[in-house]
Design a protein around this motif. Structure first.
Motif, short mmCIF file in Angstrom:
data_model
loop_
_atom_site.label_atom_id
_atom_site.label_comp_id
_atom_site.label_asym_id
_atom_site.label_seq_id
_atom_site.Cartn_x
_atom_site.Cartn_y
_atom_site.Cartn_z
N THR A 2 0.99 -1.08 -0.16
CA THR A 2 0.09 0.15 0.03
C THR A 2 0.94 1.22 -0.01
N ARG A 3 0.56 2.19 -0.96
CA ARG A 3 1.22 3.30 -1.03
C ARG A 3 0.98 4.28 0.20
N GLN A 4 2.14 4.74 0.97
CA GLN A 4 1.74 5.76 1.93
C GLN A 4 1.23 7.06 1.62
N ARG A 5 0.37 7.56 2.31
CA ARG A 5 0.04 9.01 1.94
C ARG A 5 1.08 9.94 2.12
N PRO A 6 0.95 10.90 1.50
CA PRO A 6 2.28 12.05 1.84
C PRO A 6 2.06 12.78 2.89
N MET A 7 3.17 13.51 3.43
CA MET A 7 2.97 14.33 4.59
C MET A 7 2.25 15.34 4.31
N ILE A 8 0.99 15.73 5.18
CA ILE A 8 0.35 16.81 4.86
C ILE A 8 0.50 18.07 5.52
N ILE A 9 0.60 19.04 4.92
CA ILE A 9 1.10 20.46 5.58
C ILE A 9 -0.30 21.27 5.56
N GLY A 10 -0.57 21.70 6.70
CA GLY A 10 -1.96 22.58 6.92
C GLY A 10 -1.56 23.80 6.80
N LEU A 11 -2.17 24.46 5.59
CA LEU A 11 -1.59 26.05 5.51
C LEU A 11 -2.98 26.83 5.92
N THR A 12 -2.55 27.73 6.93
CA THR A 12 -3.70 28.55 7.08
C THR A 12 -2.98 30.02 7.40
#
Length: 206
Positions: A2-12
Protein backbone atom coordinates in the motif's frame (compact mmCIF):
# COMPACT_ATOMS: atom_id res chain seq x y z
CA UNK A 1 2.32 -2.88 -0.97
CA UNK A 2 0.00 0.00 0.00
CA UNK A 3 1.30 3.43 -0.97
CA UNK A 4 1.78 5.69 2.03
CA UNK A 5 -0.03 8.99 1.88
CA UNK A 6 2.21 12.05 1.63
CA UNK A 7 3.01 14.29 4.56
CA UNK A 8 0.20 16.86 4.88
CA UNK A 9 1.03 20.49 5.62
CA UNK A 10 -1.97 22.47 6.83
CA UNK A 11 -1.65 26.00 5.47
CA UNK A 12 -3.66 28.70 7.23
CA UNK A 13 -3.69 32.38 8.06
CA UNK A 14 -6.04 35.30 8.49
CA UNK A 15 -7.74 37.18 5.68
CA UNK A 16 -5.25 39.17 3.63
CA UNK A 17 -2.25 37.26 4.97
CA UNK A 18 -1.14 36.01 1.55
CA UNK A 19 -2.11 32.33 1.73
CA UNK A 20 -2.83 32.15 -2.00
CA UNK A 21 0.58 33.53 -2.93
CA UNK A 22 2.30 31.07 -0.59
CA UNK A 23 0.27 28.21 -2.14
CA UNK A 24 1.34 29.35 -5.61
CA UNK A 25 5.01 29.32 -4.58
CA UNK A 26 4.75 25.76 -3.27
CA UNK A 27 2.80 24.70 -6.37
CA UNK A 28 5.63 26.07 -8.55
CA UNK A 29 7.87 23.50 -6.85
CA UNK A 30 5.57 20.67 -7.91
CA UNK A 31 3.76 20.40 -4.60
CA UNK A 32 0.07 19.52 -4.83
CA UNK A 33 -2.31 22.05 -3.29
CA UNK A 34 -5.68 20.98 -1.93
CA UNK A 35 -7.71 24.12 -1.28
CA UNK A 36 -10.65 23.87 1.14
CA UNK A 37 -12.36 26.86 -0.49
CA UNK A 38 -12.35 25.11 -3.87
CA UNK A 39 -13.68 21.90 -2.30
CA UNK A 40 -16.45 23.92 -0.63
CA UNK A 41 -17.55 25.08 -4.08
CA UNK A 42 -17.35 21.56 -5.50
CA UNK A 43 -19.82 20.09 -3.01
CA UNK A 44 -22.53 22.57 -4.08
CA UNK A 45 -22.07 22.36 -7.85
CA UNK A 46 -25.23 21.79 -9.95
CA UNK A 47 -26.26 18.16 -9.65
CA UNK A 48 -24.60 17.69 -6.26
CA UNK A 49 -26.88 16.21 -3.57
CA UNK A 50 -25.93 19.00 -1.16
CA UNK A 51 -27.22 21.68 -3.54
CA UNK A 52 -30.57 19.92 -3.83
CA UNK A 53 -30.82 19.78 -0.03
CA UNK A 54 -30.03 23.50 0.23
CA UNK A 55 -32.75 24.35 -2.30
CA UNK A 56 -35.21 22.10 -0.48
CA UNK A 57 -34.38 23.62 2.91
CA UNK A 58 -34.18 27.31 1.96
CA UNK A 59 -36.31 27.46 -1.17
CA UNK A 60 -35.72 27.69 -4.91
CA UNK A 61 -34.58 31.33 -4.66
CA UNK A 62 -31.25 29.92 -3.48
CA UNK A 63 -30.66 28.79 -7.06
CA UNK A 64 -29.78 31.03 -9.98
CA UNK A 65 -31.45 30.65 -13.38
CA UNK A 66 -28.55 28.47 -14.58
CA UNK A 67 -28.89 26.12 -11.61
CA UNK A 68 -25.86 27.45 -9.75
CA UNK A 69 -26.01 28.28 -6.05
CA UNK A 70 -27.03 31.87 -5.36
CA UNK A 71 -24.20 32.54 -2.94
CA UNK A 72 -25.24 36.12 -2.18
CA UNK A 73 -28.77 35.06 -1.17
CA UNK A 74 -27.41 32.21 0.94
CA UNK A 75 -24.89 34.46 2.70
CA UNK A 76 -27.61 36.96 3.54
CA UNK A 77 -29.88 34.20 4.86
CA UNK A 78 -27.35 32.57 7.19
CA UNK A 79 -26.00 35.95 8.35
CA UNK A 80 -29.40 36.86 9.81
CA UNK A 81 -30.41 33.34 10.90
CA UNK A 82 -27.74 31.64 13.08
CA UNK A 83 -29.71 28.40 13.21
CA UNK A 84 -29.61 28.22 9.41
CA UNK A 85 -25.85 28.70 9.47
CA UNK A 86 -25.60 25.77 11.89
CA UNK A 87 -27.77 23.62 9.60
CA UNK A 88 -25.63 24.52 6.57
CA UNK A 89 -22.36 23.78 8.38
CA UNK A 90 -23.66 20.42 9.54
CA UNK A 91 -24.54 19.58 5.93
CA UNK A 92 -21.38 20.81 4.21
CA UNK A 93 -18.51 20.34 6.67
CA UNK A 94 -18.55 16.51 6.65
CA UNK A 95 -18.65 16.51 2.84
CA UNK A 96 -15.73 18.94 2.58
CA UNK A 97 -13.76 17.01 5.21
CA UNK A 98 -14.27 13.76 3.27
CA UNK A 99 -13.02 15.40 0.07
CA UNK A 100 -9.98 16.77 1.92
CA UNK A 101 -9.07 13.29 3.10
CA UNK A 102 -9.61 11.74 -0.33
CA UNK A 103 -7.56 14.38 -2.15
CA UNK A 104 -4.66 14.38 0.29
CA UNK A 105 -4.52 10.56 0.23
CA UNK A 106 -4.37 10.66 -3.57
CA UNK A 107 -1.65 13.35 -3.77
CA UNK A 108 1.49 12.25 -5.62
CA UNK A 109 3.96 14.94 -4.57
CA UNK A 110 6.42 14.20 -1.69
CA UNK A 111 4.19 16.24 0.59
CA UNK A 112 1.04 18.21 -0.08
CA UNK A 113 -0.43 21.49 1.10
CA UNK A 114 -3.94 21.42 2.54
CA UNK A 115 -5.00 25.07 2.53
CA UNK A 116 -7.71 25.66 5.16
CA UNK A 117 -8.38 29.33 6.00
CA UNK A 118 -10.37 28.36 9.13
CA UNK A 119 -8.18 25.43 10.21
CA UNK A 120 -7.82 26.71 13.78
CA UNK A 121 -11.39 28.01 14.05
CA UNK A 122 -12.89 24.69 12.93
CA UNK A 123 -10.37 22.63 14.92
CA UNK A 124 -9.15 20.61 11.93
CA UNK A 125 -5.62 20.07 13.27
CA UNK A 126 -6.11 16.29 13.23
CA UNK A 127 -6.28 16.31 9.41
CA UNK A 128 -2.68 17.49 9.00
CA UNK A 129 0.83 16.52 10.09
CA UNK A 130 2.14 20.06 10.48
CA UNK A 131 0.51 23.48 10.61
CA UNK A 132 2.04 26.31 8.59
CA UNK A 133 0.74 29.76 9.48
CA UNK A 134 1.17 32.73 7.16
CA UNK A 135 1.51 35.59 9.63
CA UNK A 136 1.10 39.34 9.11
CA UNK A 137 0.45 42.35 11.27
CA UNK A 138 -3.25 43.22 11.56
CA UNK A 139 -2.57 46.65 10.11
CA UNK A 140 -1.13 44.98 6.99
CA UNK A 141 -4.19 42.71 6.75
CA UNK A 142 -6.54 45.70 6.89
CA UNK A 143 -4.65 47.62 4.23
CA UNK A 144 -4.46 44.64 1.87
CA UNK A 145 -8.11 43.61 2.21
CA UNK A 146 -9.48 47.14 1.86
CA UNK A 147 -7.40 47.60 -1.30
CA UNK A 148 -8.08 44.12 -2.74
CA UNK A 149 -11.79 43.75 -1.99
CA UNK A 150 -12.83 47.42 -1.99
CA UNK A 151 -14.54 47.09 1.39
CA UNK A 152 -14.77 49.42 4.37
CA UNK A 153 -12.52 49.30 7.42
CA UNK A 154 -15.55 48.33 9.53
CA UNK A 155 -16.23 45.32 7.29
CA UNK A 156 -12.61 44.20 7.58
CA UNK A 157 -12.71 44.58 11.37
CA UNK A 158 -15.88 42.44 11.48
CA UNK A 159 -14.17 39.71 9.46
CA UNK A 160 -11.06 39.82 11.65
CA UNK A 161 -13.21 39.60 14.77
CA UNK A 162 -14.92 36.46 13.42
CA UNK A 163 -11.61 34.68 12.81
CA UNK A 164 -9.08 33.23 15.23
CA UNK A 165 -6.79 35.86 16.68
CA UNK A 166 -3.23 36.19 15.47
CA UNK A 167 -1.96 34.81 18.78
CA UNK A 168 -4.30 31.79 18.58
CA UNK A 169 -3.00 30.88 15.11
CA UNK A 170 0.62 31.34 16.12
CA UNK A 171 0.09 29.14 19.17
CA UNK A 172 -1.13 26.34 16.89
CA UNK A 173 1.72 26.71 14.37
CA UNK A 174 4.54 24.26 13.77
CA UNK A 175 6.00 26.53 11.09
CA UNK A 176 5.52 30.24 10.44
CA UNK A 177 5.97 32.38 7.34
CA UNK A 178 6.33 36.10 8.05
CA UNK A 179 4.61 37.87 5.15
CA UNK A 180 5.09 41.44 6.31
CA UNK A 181 8.01 41.95 3.93
CA UNK A 182 8.87 41.75 0.25
CA UNK A 183 8.07 39.04 -2.28
CA UNK A 184 11.74 38.08 -2.35
CA UNK A 185 11.65 37.55 1.40
CA UNK A 186 8.54 35.39 0.98
CA UNK A 187 10.18 33.29 -1.73
CA UNK A 188 13.25 32.76 0.47
CA UNK A 189 11.10 31.49 3.35
CA UNK A 190 9.17 29.09 1.08
CA UNK A 191 12.46 27.78 -0.34
CA UNK A 192 13.75 27.03 3.16
CA UNK A 193 10.53 25.34 4.26
CA UNK A 194 10.39 23.25 1.10
CA UNK A 195 13.92 21.97 1.77
CA UNK A 196 13.03 21.36 5.41
CA UNK A 197 9.90 19.35 4.57
CA UNK A 198 11.83 17.21 2.08
CA UNK A 199 14.52 16.56 4.69
CA UNK A 200 11.89 15.49 7.24
CA UNK A 201 10.40 13.06 4.74
CA UNK A 202 13.84 11.59 4.05
CA UNK A 203 14.48 11.11 7.78
CA UNK A 204 11.07 9.49 8.30
CA UNK A 205 11.78 7.01 5.50
CA UNK A 206 15.27 6.19 6.77
Amino acid sequence: MTRQRPMIIGLTGGIGSGKSKVSDLFAAKGIEIIDADILAREVVEPGAPALAKIAQHFGKDMLQADGQLNRKALRERIFSHPQDKTWLNELLHPLIRQLMQERTAAARSPYCILAIPLLVENQLQSLVDRILVVDVEESVQRTRVISRDNVSADQVDAILASQASRSQRLAAADDIIDNNGTINNLIEQVDKLHAYYLSRITKLKA
